[in-house]
Design a protein around this motif. Sequence first.
Motif, PDB file in Angstrom:
ATOM      1  N   ARG A 149       0.857  -1.190   0.000  1.00  0.00           N
ATOM      2  CA  ARG A 149       0.000   0.000   0.000  1.00  0.00           C
ATOM      3  C   ARG A 149       0.891   1.236   0.000  1.00  0.00           C
ATOM      4  N   LEU A 150       0.330   2.342  -0.528  1.00  0.00           N
ATOM      5  CA  LEU A 150       1.097   3.585  -0.659  1.00  0.00           C
ATOM      6  C   LEU A 150       0.286   4.764  -0.161  1.00  0.00           C
ATOM      7  N   PHE A 151       0.922   5.600   0.669  1.00  0.00           N
ATOM      8  CA  PHE A 151       0.366   6.912   0.988  1.00  0.00           C
ATOM      9  C   PHE A 151       1.171   7.931   0.211  1.00  0.00           C
ATOM     10  N   LEU A 152       0.498   8.649  -0.683  1.00  0.00           N
ATOM     11  CA  LEU A 152       1.168   9.569  -1.594  1.00  0.00           C
ATOM     12  C   LEU A 152       0.704  10.991  -1.345  1.00  0.00           C
ATOM     13  N   MET A 153       1.670  11.890  -1.191  1.00  0.00           N
ATOM     14  CA  MET A 153       1.341  13.308  -1.068  1.00  0.00           C
ATOM     15  C   MET A 153       2.289  14.111  -1.953  1.00  0.00           C
ATOM     16  N   ARG A 154       1.810  15.286  -2.357  1.00  0.00           N
ATOM     17  CA  ARG A 154       2.619  16.158  -3.218  1.00  0.00           C
ATOM     18  C   ARG A 154       3.382  17.146  -2.366  1.00  0.00           C
ATOM     19  N   PRO A 155       4.722  17.084  -2.369  1.00  0.00           N
ATOM     20  CA  PRO A 155       5.484  18.120  -1.664  1.00  0.00           C
ATOM     21  C   PRO A 155       5.161  19.494  -2.260  1.00  0.00           C
ATOM     22  N   PRO A 156       5.036  20.527  -1.432  1.00  0.00           N
ATOM     23  CA  PRO A 156       4.644  21.849  -1.938  1.00  0.00           C
ATOM     24  C   PRO A 156       5.539  22.383  -3.046  1.00  0.00           C
ATOM     25  N   GLN A 157       6.816  21.986  -3.048  1.00  0.00           N
ATOM     26  CA  GLN A 157       7.734  22.519  -4.042  1.00  0.00           C
ATOM     27  C   GLN A 157       7.595  21.846  -5.403  1.00  0.00           C
ATOM     28  N   ILE A 158       6.819  20.779  -5.494  1.00  0.00           N
ATOM     29  CA  ILE A 158       6.664  20.070  -6.756  1.00  0.00           C
ATOM     30  C   ILE A 158       5.405  20.553  -7.466  1.00  0.00           C
ATOM     31  N   ALA A 159       5.596  21.170  -8.623  1.00  0.00           N
ATOM     32  CA  ALA A 159       4.472  21.607  -9.453  1.00  0.00           C
ATOM     33  C   ALA A 159       4.253  20.655 -10.623  1.00  0.00           C
ATOM     34  N   ASP A 160       5.341  20.077 -11.153  1.00  0.00           N
ATOM     35  CA  ASP A 160       5.264  19.200 -12.316  1.00  0.00           C
ATOM     36  C   ASP A 160       4.970  17.774 -11.859  1.00  0.00           C
ATOM     37  N   VAL A 161       3.695  17.465 -11.649  1.00  0.00           N
ATOM     38  CA  VAL A 161       3.345  16.138 -11.138  1.00  0.00           C
ATOM     39  C   VAL A 161       3.523  15.056 -12.200  1.00  0.00           C
ATOM     40  N   THR A 162       3.429  15.430 -13.471  1.00  0.00           N
ATOM     41  CA  THR A 162       3.650  14.454 -14.534  1.00  0.00           C
ATOM     42  C   THR A 162       5.050  13.868 -14.450  1.00  0.00           C
ATOM     43  N   ARG A 163       6.008  14.700 -14.125  1.00  0.00           N
ATOM     44  CA  ARG A 163       7.400  14.261 -14.041  1.00  0.00           C
ATOM     45  C   ARG A 163       7.724  13.590 -12.710  1.00  0.00           C
ATOM     46  N   PHE A 164       7.122  14.073 -11.619  1.00  0.00           N
ATOM     47  CA  PHE A 164       7.597  13.638 -10.303  1.00  0.00           C
ATOM     48  C   PHE A 164       6.629  12.761  -9.510  1.00  0.00           C
ATOM     49  N   LEU A 165       5.313  12.858  -9.726  1.00  0.00           N
ATOM     50  CA  LEU A 165       4.378  12.030  -8.959  1.00  0.00           C
ATOM     51  C   LEU A 165       3.807  10.872  -9.762  1.00  0.00           C
ATOM     52  N   ILE A 166       3.508  11.115 -11.036  1.00  0.00           N
ATOM     53  CA  ILE A 166       2.931  10.049 -11.860  1.00  0.00           C
ATOM     54  C   ILE A 166       3.841   8.817 -11.900  1.00  0.00           C
ATOM     55  N   PRO A 167       5.188   8.981 -12.019  1.00  0.00           N
ATOM     56  CA  PRO A 167       6.043   7.782 -12.003  1.00  0.00           C
ATOM     57  C   PRO A 167       5.951   6.985 -10.705  1.00  0.00           C
ATOM     58  N   VAL A 168       5.660   7.647  -9.589  1.00  0.00           N
ATOM     59  CA  VAL A 168       5.501   6.931  -8.320  1.00  0.00           C
ATOM     60  C   VAL A 168       4.246   6.053  -8.375  1.00  0.00           C
ATOM     61  N   ILE A 169       3.181   6.602  -8.951  1.00  0.00           N
ATOM     62  CA  ILE A 169       1.954   5.814  -9.117  1.00  0.00           C
ATOM     63  C   ILE A 169       2.208   4.632 -10.046  1.00  0.00           C
ATOM     64  N   ASP A 170       2.927   4.882 -11.142  1.00  0.00           N
ATOM     65  CA  ASP A 170       3.250   3.794 -12.069  1.00  0.00           C
ATOM     66  C   ASP A 170       4.055   2.704 -11.375  1.00  0.00           C
ATOM     67  N   ALA A 171       5.009   3.108 -10.543  1.00  0.00           N
ATOM     68  CA  ALA A 171       5.818   2.123  -9.819  1.00  0.00           C
ATOM     69  C   ALA A 171       4.953   1.303  -8.872  1.00  0.00           C
ATOM     70  N   ALA A 172       4.015   1.969  -8.201  1.00  0.00           N
ATOM     71  CA  ALA A 172       3.114   1.252  -7.298  1.00  0.00           C
ATOM     72  C   ALA A 172       2.283   0.227  -8.064  1.00  0.00           C
ATOM     73  N   GLN A 173       1.831   0.610  -9.253  1.00  0.00           N
ATOM     74  CA  GLN A 173       1.053  -0.317 -10.076  1.00  0.00           C
ATOM     75  C   GLN A 173       1.923  -1.480 -10.550  1.00  0.00           C
TER      76      GLN A 173
END
Length: 286
Positions: A68-92
């Motif tokens: 299981r994953l708890f995912l949050m966006r650090p305030p300094q990250i605006a480009d979620v395509t580059r920095f958060l989406i890959p985390v979701i892909d890895a979880a999948q």
Amino acid sequence: MSTVFVTGATGTVGAAVAAQLAARGERVIAGVRSGHAARRLPDGVDARLFEFASTPEQLRRVMGGADRLFLMRPPQIADVTRFLIPVIDAAQDLGMRQVVFLSLQGVQFNRNTPHHQVEAYLKATQAPYTMLRPNFFMQNLSSTYADDIARHGEIRVPAGRSRTAFIDARDIGAVTATVLTEPGHDRKAYTLSGEQSLSYTDVAQIMSRVLGRPITYTRPTEHEHLAQLAADGRPADYIAVQKMIYRVVRLNASAAPNRSIQRLTGTPATRFDRFVNDHRDLWQPI
């Protein structure tokens, strides 16, 4: 043994999530940026070095073993395509059975937020998501705005006469632990608010009473507030997000209280006067 991978575990919400999960006997792995950060983790929480900018292979290796994953966006990250989406892909890729995403209240109506992009991706990829959409954190007053309150006895936000049903991050931690450990939350989205709808004048009056000294809400204009952020050296994307957030606040979009905390955890939401009393040392005059 089932395991939760927690991002942001040394931050305001992530620390509450990690602590609540550990208290329930869950194995928790916290993604941290350094060994120094790892020393700030709650007892019983393991640490692994983690960067949102990691390669897909690195992400899968670091998150390996968690289901299981708890995912949050650090305030300094605006480009979620580059920095958060890959985390979701890895979880999948790892076959995780649940991704709990810390989103934003009203995000489903606001396509301009990074959180909206993340929610849309989770839905589009059929990820086993749970969305948490909290109101403004009480902890904003004990972190972002704490210095102004301590030094000047002033709350300086461009909220006008609006009201907000503030939420304690500790309550978000309790909700997150609940949805990660109990069934029935797959592909659900929860709007989380406190049970009191307060103006910033109310906030200042409560803080004055609890702290025993005058706290004033100065009610700056949007222009004054944004100019101050720029003078403080805040980056342009941060200022743009603040501009958007407080425009929404002034529309009273964050005003409505609810009992979602109590429904999900069985315990009422924390009242604001209790929060102030619990954290009173953070606003001691400087």
